[in-house]
Design an enzyme around this catalytic site. Structure first.
Site, PDB file in Angstrom:
ATOM      1  N   HIS A 182     -19.896  -2.045 -15.832  1.00  0.00           N
ATOM      2  CA  HIS A 182     -18.726  -1.783 -16.671  1.00  0.00           C
ATOM      3  C   HIS A 182     -19.039  -0.932 -17.894  1.00  0.00           C
ATOM      4  O   HIS A 182     -18.190  -0.168 -18.344  1.00  0.00           O
ATOM      5  CB  HIS A 182     -18.117  -3.098 -17.158  1.00  0.00           C
ATOM      6  CG  HIS A 182     -17.399  -3.853 -16.088  1.00  0.00           C
ATOM      7  ND1 HIS A 182     -16.613  -4.938 -16.362  1.00  0.00           N
ATOM      8  CD2 HIS A 182     -17.356  -3.702 -14.742  1.00  0.00           C
ATOM      9  CE1 HIS A 182     -16.109  -5.421 -15.240  1.00  0.00           C
ATOM     10  NE2 HIS A 182     -16.555  -4.682 -14.245  1.00  0.00           N
ATOM     11  N   GLU A 194     -33.535  -6.542 -31.514  1.00  0.00           N
ATOM     12  CA  GLU A 194     -33.992  -5.458 -30.646  1.00  0.00           C
ATOM     13  C   GLU A 194     -32.809  -4.662 -30.108  1.00  0.00           C
ATOM     14  O   GLU A 194     -32.846  -3.432 -30.045  1.00  0.00           O
ATOM     15  CB  GLU A 194     -34.850  -6.033 -29.523  1.00  0.00           C
ATOM     16  CG  GLU A 194     -36.145  -6.659 -30.004  1.00  0.00           C
ATOM     17  CD  GLU A 194     -35.986  -8.006 -30.713  1.00  0.00           C
ATOM     18  OE1 GLU A 194     -36.903  -8.390 -31.462  1.00  0.00           O
ATOM     19  OE2 GLU A 194     -34.948  -8.679 -30.528  1.00  0.00           O
TER      20      GLU A 194
END
Length: 169
Positions: free
Chosen positions: A103, A76
């Site tokens: 991040h 996925e």
């Protein structure tokens, strides 16, 4: 905020749970399927649509995010990452869920429906949705390198410390 969802048969129960959970917590879920259990369904059909939904909304100035779900979450994630402009992170802990946003400024996460409890996976999504991108220069620079490569297929230049080393020498 709209949250686009896609899964396969292994992620169907979690996806359906998240649709309700998102609505209860003030989000607008956009369910790209599947809508019925089919053990032979193909995750790209639904995950690519979820990623396209996020990409199109963000290109138009929206703040949409997305979640794709499967047995492991690996396929996925790979499907979502095929969509131009999408960064989808596979999350398996609270830290990876937060760091995907903080991040990496990921617009989507992938979770493995057979890897964790319903409560844990819901928590991962909750943390992902709540965490802002830090905007730190080093993270902006790294994302810029990925985006540049996506557009041009040109590798980023080697740092001075790596010149003359490795296979590029």
């Amino acid at each position: 905020m709209r949250v686009h969802l896609g899964s396969d048969h292994a992620g169907l129960d979690l996806k359906n749970h998240l649709v309700a959970w998102l609505s209860e917590h003030g989000y607008e879920p956009v369910d790209h399927g599947p809508f019925v259990y089919d053990a032979l369904d193909d995750y790209p059909v639904f995950c690519l649509r979820a990623a396209e939904g996020v990409a199109k909304a963000r290109a138009a100035g929206g703040d949409d995010l997305g979640v794709v779900i499967g047995g492991s979450g690996n396929g996925e994630q790979m499907a979502a990452n095929k969509v131009e402009g999408i960064r989808c992170a596979l999350v398996w802990s609270e830290d990876t869920a937060k760091l995907a946003r903080e991040h990496n400024d990921a617009q989507m996460v992938s979770v493995g429906g057979r890897m964790h409890s319903l409560e844990d996976m819901t928590r991962f999504v909750e943390l992902f949705l709540a965490e802002p991108f830090s905007g730190d220069e080093r993270h902006v620079r790294r994302i810029g390198q990925l985006d540049h490569y996506d557009r041009t297929r040109e590798l980023p230049p080697l740092p001075e410390s790596a010149i003359g080393l490795g296979p590029d020498a």
